[in-house]
Write a protein that holds these residues in place. Structure first.
Motif, PDB file in Angstrom:
ATOM      1  N   GLU A  25       0.853  -1.195   0.000  1.00 47.14           N
ATOM      2  CA  GLU A  25       0.000   0.000   0.000  1.00 47.14           C
ATOM      3  C   GLU A  25       0.886   1.241   0.000  1.00 47.14           C
ATOM      4  OE1 GLU A  25      -2.589  -0.150   3.340  1.00 47.14           O
ATOM      5  OE2 GLU A  25      -3.800  -1.801   2.548  1.00 47.14           O
ATOM      6  N   GLN A  26       0.547   2.197  -0.853  1.00 47.65           N
ATOM      7  CA  GLN A  26       1.327   3.418  -0.967  1.00 47.65           C
ATOM      8  C   GLN A  26       0.402   4.615  -1.179  1.00 47.65           C
ATOM      9  OE1 GLN A  26       1.704   1.094  -3.726  1.00 47.65           O
ATOM     10  NE2 GLN A  26       2.887  -0.252  -2.380  1.00 47.65           N
ATOM     11  N   ILE A  27       0.983   5.797  -1.048  1.00 45.97           N
ATOM     12  CA  ILE A  27       0.313   7.032  -1.414  1.00 45.97           C
ATOM     13  C   ILE A  27       1.088   7.631  -2.583  1.00 45.97           C
ATOM     14  CG2 ILE A  27      -0.310   9.374  -0.706  1.00 45.97           C
ATOM     15  CD1 ILE A  27      -1.987   7.274   0.641  1.00 45.97           C
ATOM     16  N   ARG A  28       0.367   7.953  -3.652  1.00 45.52           N
ATOM     17  CA  ARG A  28       0.998   8.543  -4.833  1.00 45.52           C
ATOM     18  C   ARG A  28       0.528   9.987  -4.975  1.00 45.52           C
ATOM     19  NH1 ARG A  28       0.701   4.583  -9.470  1.00 45.52           N
ATOM     20  NH2 ARG A  28      -1.525   4.878  -9.163  1.00 45.52           N
ATOM     21  N   GLU A  29       1.490  10.914  -5.057  1.00 42.57           N
ATOM     22  CA  GLU A  29       1.187  12.336  -5.202  1.00 42.57           C
ATOM     23  C   GLU A  29       1.742  12.842  -6.533  1.00 42.57           C
ATOM     24  OE1 GLU A  29       2.838  14.390  -1.894  1.00 42.57           O
ATOM     25  OE2 GLU A  29       1.530  13.445  -0.406  1.00 42.57           O
ATOM     26  N   LYS A  30       0.890  13.577  -7.267  1.00 40.15           N
ATOM     27  CA  LYS A  30       1.320  14.170  -8.531  1.00 40.15           C
ATOM     28  C   LYS A  30       1.227  15.682  -8.422  1.00 40.15           C
ATOM     29  CE  LYS A  30      -0.454  10.283 -11.264  1.00 40.15           C
ATOM     30  NZ  LYS A  30      -1.401   9.889 -12.340  1.00 40.15           N
ATOM     31  N   GLN A  31       2.319  16.366  -8.798  1.00 40.84           N
ATOM     32  CA  GLN A  31       2.312  17.822  -8.773  1.00 40.84           C
ATOM     33  C   GLN A  31       3.428  18.358  -9.658  1.00 40.84           C
ATOM     34  OE1 GLN A  31       4.071  17.634  -4.379  1.00 40.84           O
ATOM     35  NE2 GLN A  31       3.830  19.726  -5.033  1.00 40.84           N
ATOM     36  N   ARG A  32       3.106  19.364 -10.433  1.00 41.23           N
ATOM     37  CA  ARG A  32       4.072  20.098 -11.248  1.00 41.23           C
ATOM     38  C   ARG A  32       5.135  19.217 -11.905  1.00 41.23           C
ATOM     39  NH1 ARG A  32       3.212  25.396 -10.888  1.00 41.23           N
ATOM     40  NH2 ARG A  32       2.228  26.230  -9.005  1.00 41.23           N
ATOM     41  N   GLY A  33       4.696  18.218 -12.630  1.00 44.96           N
ATOM     42  CA  GLY A  33       5.632  17.426 -13.411  1.00 44.96           C
ATOM     43  C   GLY A  33       6.378  16.355 -12.650  1.00 44.96           C
ATOM     44  N   THR A  34       6.042  16.119 -11.399  1.00 45.73           N
ATOM     45  CA  THR A  34       6.712  15.071 -10.637  1.00 45.73           C
ATOM     46  C   THR A  34       5.684  14.129 -10.021  1.00 45.73           C
ATOM     47  OG1 THR A  34       6.738  16.309  -8.547  1.00 45.73           O
ATOM     48  CG2 THR A  34       8.614  16.615 -10.030  1.00 45.73           C
ATOM     49  N   LYS A  76      10.219   7.944   0.646  1.00 42.98           N
ATOM     50  CA  LYS A  76       9.621   8.831  -0.346  1.00 42.98           C
ATOM     51  C   LYS A  76      10.497   8.791  -1.598  1.00 42.98           C
ATOM     52  CE  LYS A  76       9.622  13.336   0.362  1.00 42.98           C
ATOM     53  NZ  LYS A  76       9.233  14.669   0.890  1.00 42.98           N
ATOM     54  N   PHE A  77       9.908   8.344  -2.698  1.00 48.43           N
ATOM     55  CA  PHE A  77      10.607   8.243  -3.972  1.00 48.43           C
ATOM     56  C   PHE A  77       9.988   9.241  -4.935  1.00 48.43           C
ATOM     57  CE2 PHE A  77      10.990   6.027  -8.185  1.00 48.43           C
ATOM     58  CZ  PHE A  77      12.359   6.217  -8.328  1.00 48.43           C
ATOM     59  N   VAL A  78      10.812  10.168  -5.424  1.00 50.63           N
ATOM     60  CA  VAL A  78      10.326  11.245  -6.293  1.00 50.63           C
ATOM     61  C   VAL A  78      10.987  11.127  -7.654  1.00 50.63           C
ATOM     62  CG1 VAL A  78      10.037  13.743  -6.559  1.00 50.63           C
ATOM     63  CG2 VAL A  78      10.148  12.741  -4.258  1.00 50.63           C
ATOM     64  N   ILE A  79      10.180  11.190  -8.692  1.00 47.55           N
ATOM     65  CA  ILE A  79      10.715  11.100 -10.050  1.00 47.55           C
ATOM     66  C   ILE A  79       9.944  12.052 -10.952  1.00 47.55           C
ATOM     67  CG2 ILE A  79       9.182   9.207 -10.765  1.00 47.55           C
ATOM     68  CD1 ILE A  79      11.708   8.011 -12.178  1.00 47.55           C
ATOM     69  N   ASN A  80      10.639  12.704 -11.890  1.00 52.03           N
ATOM     70  CA  ASN A  80       9.934  13.601 -12.798  1.00 52.03           C
ATOM     71  C   ASN A  80       9.336  12.815 -13.956  1.00 52.03           C
ATOM     72  OD1 ASN A  80      12.326  13.021 -14.042  1.00 52.03           O
ATOM     73  ND2 ASN A  80      12.774  15.092 -14.699  1.00 52.03           N
ATOM     74  N   THR A 132       5.421  11.519  -6.704  1.00 49.48           N
ATOM     75  CA  THR A 132       6.027  11.099  -5.439  1.00 49.48           C
ATOM     76  C   THR A 132       5.309   9.863  -4.927  1.00 49.48           C
ATOM     77  OG1 THR A 132       6.607  13.385  -4.862  1.00 49.48           O
ATOM     78  CG2 THR A 132       6.583  11.774  -3.075  1.00 49.48           C
ATOM     79  N   LEU A 133       6.071   8.833  -4.653  1.00 49.00           N
ATOM     80  CA  LEU A 133       5.526   7.588  -4.117  1.00 49.00           C
ATOM     81  C   LEU A 133       5.979   7.472  -2.671  1.00 49.00           C
ATOM     82  CD1 LEU A 133       3.845   5.220  -5.277  1.00 49.00           C
ATOM     83  CD2 LEU A 133       5.994   3.965  -5.529  1.00 49.00           C
ATOM     84  N   LYS A 134       5.018   7.437  -1.750  1.00 50.64           N
ATOM     85  CA  LYS A 134       5.322   7.308  -0.326  1.00 50.64           C
ATOM     86  C   LYS A 134       4.884   5.926   0.139  1.00 50.64           C
ATOM     87  CE  LYS A 134       4.684  12.239   0.704  1.00 50.64           C
ATOM     88  NZ  LYS A 134       3.918  13.226   1.513  1.00 50.64           N
ATOM     89  N   TYR A 185      14.489   9.057   2.987  1.00 53.02           N
ATOM     90  CA  TYR A 185      13.929   8.202   4.027  1.00 53.02           C
ATOM     91  C   TYR A 185      14.257   8.751   5.410  1.00 53.02           C
ATOM     92  CZ  TYR A 185      18.703   6.360   4.308  1.00 53.02           C
ATOM     93  OH  TYR A 185      20.061   6.235   4.455  1.00 53.02           O
ATOM     94  N   LYS A 186      13.368   8.449   6.331  1.00 51.84           N
ATOM     95  CA  LYS A 186      13.580   8.702   7.761  1.00 51.84           C
ATOM     96  C   LYS A 186      12.918   7.530   8.481  1.00 51.84           C
ATOM     97  CE  LYS A 186      12.562  11.806  11.627  1.00 51.84           C
ATOM     98  NZ  LYS A 186      12.066  10.709  12.468  1.00 51.84           N
ATOM     99  N   ILE A 187      13.734   6.684   9.063  1.00 53.62           N
ATOM    100  CA  ILE A 187      13.230   5.451   9.647  1.00 53.62           C
ATOM    101  C   ILE A 187      12.214   5.758  10.749  1.00 53.62           C
ATOM    102  CG2 ILE A 187      13.860   3.360  10.910  1.00 53.62           C
ATOM    103  CD1 ILE A 187      14.669   3.408   7.965  1.00 53.62           C
ATOM    104  N   SER A 188      11.132   5.001  10.754  1.00 51.36           N
ATOM    105  CA  SER A 188      10.066   5.189  11.735  1.00 51.36           C
ATOM    106  C   SER A 188      10.594   5.002  13.151  1.00 51.36           C
ATOM    107  CB  SER A 188       8.938   4.188  11.472  1.00 51.36           C
ATOM    108  OG  SER A 188       7.953   4.268  12.481  1.00 51.36           O
ATOM    109  N   ASP A 189      10.016   5.751  14.084  1.00 53.17           N
ATOM    110  CA  ASP A 189      10.356   5.604  15.502  1.00 53.17           C
ATOM    111  C   ASP A 189       9.622   4.424  16.140  1.00 53.17           C
ATOM    112  OD1 ASP A 189      12.097   7.848  15.699  1.00 53.17           O
ATOM    113  OD2 ASP A 189      10.348   9.175  15.681  1.00 53.17           O
ATOM    114  N   PHE A 190       8.666   3.854  15.434  1.00 56.47           N
ATOM    115  CA  PHE A 190       7.886   2.747  15.977  1.00 56.47           C
ATOM    116  C   PHE A 190       8.556   1.416  15.637  1.00 56.47           C
ATOM    117  CE2 PHE A 190       4.888   6.205  15.761  1.00 56.47           C
ATOM    118  CZ  PHE A 190       4.180   6.074  16.946  1.00 56.47           C
ATOM    119  N   ALA A 191       8.707   0.579  16.644  1.00 55.90           N
ATOM    120  CA  ALA A 191       9.510  -0.637  16.501  1.00 55.90           C
ATOM    121  C   ALA A 191       9.007  -1.566  15.402  1.00 55.90           C
ATOM    122  CB  ALA A 191       9.554  -1.378  17.837  1.00 55.90           C
TER     123      ALA A 191
END
Length: 603
Positions: A249-258, A268-272, A260-262, A282-288
Motif C-alpha cells: 500500500e502506498q500514497i501517490r502524489e502528482k504535482q508540477r511534473g513530478t 519517499k521516492f520522487v521522479i519527474n 512522489t511515491l510514499k 527516508y527517515k526510519i520510523s520511531d515505531f519498533a
C-alpha cells in the motif's frame, strides 16, 4: 513612440481581437474614458459564437496601455489608484489588463483577476511612495480555453464574494477561534477541466478557499488563494527487493511534473515525468514494528542498489552514490534491536507498538530489562529489591511480572500469564491450594493490564482443577474478579467485552462441573450469568421471569433476592433488602460486582 491616446486605442483594439477570437467572449469596450475607472464590459457566452443567446454574465474591465520593448516577461507589477480600487470593490471587482506594445506594434497582454477579496487584500497592503497600490499581473495565456476560463472563474468568485464587500477579511485561523467546526472547500470552474490540467488552471486563475460553519448557510471566502494542486491517490503496488515484497500500500502524489511515491512510514521516492531525475529520501520510523520492516528493506535496497515495483527493478545507483556512505553496521544493530523489541511485544500479547522517540530513560532501562529477562532468558542483577508481583509501566503499557530471587543472588522475571511454576497459594480450611500467579492481580490492575492472554485464564484453572478437585470455589471468586475488571473498562467497550466473555466461559465451566458432581443448586451461578448478560445487553423475557420467580419465592435466601431486585432494576426493594444486611455483610457485598449495578440504580 506612440502617444497616450494612440496607445490606449491600440491596446483596446488588440484586446478586442484577442478576446473575440475565443468565440465565448463578446467585448464592449471604448477608448474615450467615459467611465471614471472602467473601460467597459466583456460578456461571457454560455455557448461558443451564440452572441444573441443566453449569457453567463458580464465582466467589468479596465485596460491600460504601456509602451515597452520587454514583451517576454511572465508577470509584471503595475501601480493603481486607490480610488479606482475602491470603486472596483464596490462594483464587485474588475478584470484589470495592462497591455505592453513595442514600436513594431507587437503586443503582450497582462491581466489580474481582482475579485472583492483580492482587492481588499491589495488595499490592506503597503502603499507605494506615490500613494498608489501595486498590482501583480500575469501574462495572458495563448490558449483560448484558458482565456475563457479566466473570465468564467472571475464571474464565479465575484458572485460568491459580493455579499462580503463591506466586511472584514477572514482567515481559517480567525474563524477557528470563534467556531468549533470549520470545513474548507474550493471549486474549479471552466471549460475542458480534467486532472491533467488542474495545476495549469491554478497557475492561471485565483482559486479561493471557502469556509463552511454551522452557524451560516453561506460559504465564507478566505483571504489568500490556492497556489498548488496536489493529486493524492492510494496505490497498491508491490514494492520489494529481490523476491521479497515489503509494501503493498502506498500514497501517490502528482504535482508540477513530478510523481512522489510514499510507502511505509519512512520512504519517499520522487521522479519527474520523463524519468530523467529521481530522488530517494527516508527517515526510519520511531515505531519498533514499522522500523523493523523499514530497516530490513533499506539494508537490502542499498545492497542491491535499488528496489522493485511490481517486479520491475528501479536502479537507484546514481541517487545512492551521491549520498554519504551508508552505515550498514549501524542499521544492522538497529535491526537487531527492533527484532528483539517486536519479539518482546508479541511474547507479551501486546499488539500495539513502542515509539522509541518518546521513551524516558527509565522506560529505556525497563525495556532492556524485559528483553534480557523474557526474550534472552537471562538472570538479572537488579539494583533494587522487587516484589514478587511487580508491574512495569512502559509508554502506557502495564506489564505485570513475577519476580523471583535465584540462588545466584540474581532475579528471574517471568510474564505473570506464562509462569511455569506459580508461587501463589491459598490456605482454606487447613487445606493448601495452588493458584495461578495472575490470581494475585486485583480487578483494577487486571483491567489496566496490557499483556493478558484471555484464553490462558480459564485453561490455568482447568489444569489446576484436574490436579486438585476442590479449586472450583476459587474459580467462582475469580469469575467475580473478571466481572469487576470489566466494570473498570467502561470507557473501552471491546476490552470490557473481553472480560465479560471470559467470565461467561468460567460460569459455563462451573455449571458443567456442578452437574458432574451432582450439584443441583446452580442458582448463584445463574444469577452471576445474568449479571454478566446485564452488562452486555437487555435481559430477555425468560430471564426476567426467572428473576421474578426468585424474588417472589419465600424459600430463597435474601442475598439472591437482592441480586434479583438489582437485575430487575427494582430500586426500592433492593434498597430495602440491603438495609437488612449487617455491617460485615455490607462490606463484603460492596466488593462484589452486583453492588456496581446496585449503585447504578441511584445515578
Amino acid at each position: 513612440m506612440l502617444g497616450t491616446r494612440q496607445l490606449e486605442i491600440m491596446s483596446i483594439s488588440f484586446l478586442k481581437i484577442a478576446l473575440t477570437q475565443t468565440g465565448y467572449l463578446n467585448p464592449y469596450l471604448n477608448s474615450g474614458d467615459t467611465e471614471p475607472s472602467w473601460d467597459g464590459f466583456i460578456y461571457v457566452l454560455e455557448k461558443k459564437n451564440e452572441y444573441n443567446k443566453n449569457k453567463l454574465g458580464k465582466v467589468p474591465v479596465q485596460v491600460k496601455g504601456k509602451y515597452s520593448d520587454e514583451l517576454s516577461r511572465k508577470s509584471i507589477s503595475f501601480s493603481a489608484e486607490i480610488r479606482d480600487l475602491e470603486n472596483y470593490l464596490q462594483d464587485g471587482g474588475v478584470l484589470y489588463f495592462v497591455i505592453y506594445i513595442n514600436e513594431k506594434s507587437e503586443v503582450t497582454f497582462y491581466y489580474a483577476q481582482l475579485e472583492p477579496i483580492k482587492i481588499k487584500e491589495i488595499l490592506e497592503s503597503s502603499k507605494l511612495p506615490s500613494g498608489k497600490k501595486s498590482i501583480k499581473l500575469k501574462k495572458l495565456p495563448s490558449d483560448t480555453i484558458a482565456i475563457v476560463n479566466i473570465f468564467k472563474s472571475f464571474l464565479f468568485h465575484r458572485k460568491k464574494q459580493m455579499s462580503f464587500i463591506d466586511g472584514d477579511l477572514y482567515t481559517f485561523e480567525s474563524l477557528s477561534k470563534d467556531h468549533k467546526k470549520v470545513e474548507l472547500t474550493f471549486t474549479l470552474t471552466g471549460l475542458a477541466l480534467n486532472q491533467h490540467n488542474m495545476q495549469d488552471y491554478v497557475d492561471t486563475n485565483n482559486v479561493y478557499l471557502y469556509a463552511k460553519i454551522p452557524e451560516s448557510p453561506v460559504l465564507i471566502p478566505l483571504a489568500g488563494d490556492l497556489k498548488e494542486i496536489i493529486e493524492i491517490e492510494k496505490a497498491n503496488l508491490e514494492i520489494g527487493v529481490g523476491e521479497k515484497v515489503f509494501y503493498t500500500e502506498q500514497i501517490r502524489e502528482k504535482q508540477r511534473g513530478t510523481v512522489t511515491l510514499k510507502f511505509g512510514d519512512s520512504f519517499k521516492f520522487v521522479i519527474n515525468e520523463d524519468f530523467s531525475r529521481q530522488t530517494f529520501n527516508y527517515k526510519i520510523s520511531d515505531f519498533a514494528r514499522k522500523a523493523l520492516i523499514d530497516i530490513e528493506f533499506l539494508i537490502l535496497l542499498y545492497q542491491n542498489k535499488g528496489f522493485t515495483v511490481n517486479g520491475k527493478f528501479l536502479d537507484l545507483s546514481s541517487a545512492i552514490e551521491s549520498e554519504p556512505p551508508f552505515d550498514i553496521e549501524r542499521y544492522e544493530k538497529s535491526l537487531l534491536h527492533c527484532k528483539e523489541v517486536v519479539k518482546l511485544l508479541d511474547y507479551l500479547n501486546i499488539y500495539g507498538d513502542i515509539d522509541s522517540s518518546k521513551l524516558t530513560d527509565i522506560e529505556w532501562s525497563d525495556l532492556n530489562i524485559l528483553v534480557a529477562g523474557l526474550i534472552k532468558k537471562q538472570e538479572l542483577a537488579l539494583k533494587e529489591t522487587l516484589q514478587t508481583i511487580t508491574i512495569l509501566k512502559i509508554q502506557g503499557y502495564s506489564i505485570p511480572l513475577m519476580v523471583s530471587l535465584q540462588k545466584s543472588g540474581n532475579y528471574l522475571i517471568e510474564d505473570i500469564f506464562k509462569v511455569k511454576k506459580s508461587s501463589l497459594y491459598l490456605i482454606y480450611e487447613s487445606e493448601h491450594y495452588n493458584l495461578p500467579m495472575f490470581r494475585g492481580l486485583t480487578a483494577e490492575q487486571l483491567a489496566k493490564c496490557s499483556t493478558i492472554d484471555f484464553d490462558v485464564l480459564l485453561k490455568e484453572y482447568q489444569t489446576l482443577h484436574n490436579e486438585e478437585n476442590d479449586i472450583l470455589f476459587d474459580a467462582n471468586q475469580y469469575m467475580l474478579v473478571l466481572i469487576n475488571a470489566a466494570d473498570f473498562c467502561e470507557a473501552n467497550s471491546a476490552r470490557k467485552e473481553s472480560f465479560l466473555n471470559v467470565a461467561l466461559r468460567f460460569n459455563h465451566w462451573l455449571q458443567e462441573e456442578n452437574l458432574k458432581m451432582a450439584e443441583t443448586n446452580n442458582q448463584i451461578l445463574m444469577m452471576n450469568e445474568l449479571q454478566i448478560f446485564k452488562r452486555k445487553r437487555v435481559l430477555n423475557e425468560s430471564e426476567n421471569e426467572w428473576l421474578y420467580d426468585i424474588s417472589d419465592s419465600d424459600d430463597i435466601d435474601k442475598t439472591l433476592k437482592f441480586g434479583a431486585y438489582v437485575l430487575l432494576e427494582e430500586k426500592k426493594r433492593a434498597e430495602r433488602i440491603f438495609s437488612t444486611f449487617d455491617k460485615d455483610e455490607k462490606e463484603v457485598y460492596e466488593k462484589y460486582p452486583i453492588y456496581t449495578l446496585y449503585e447504578k440504580l441511584f445515578t
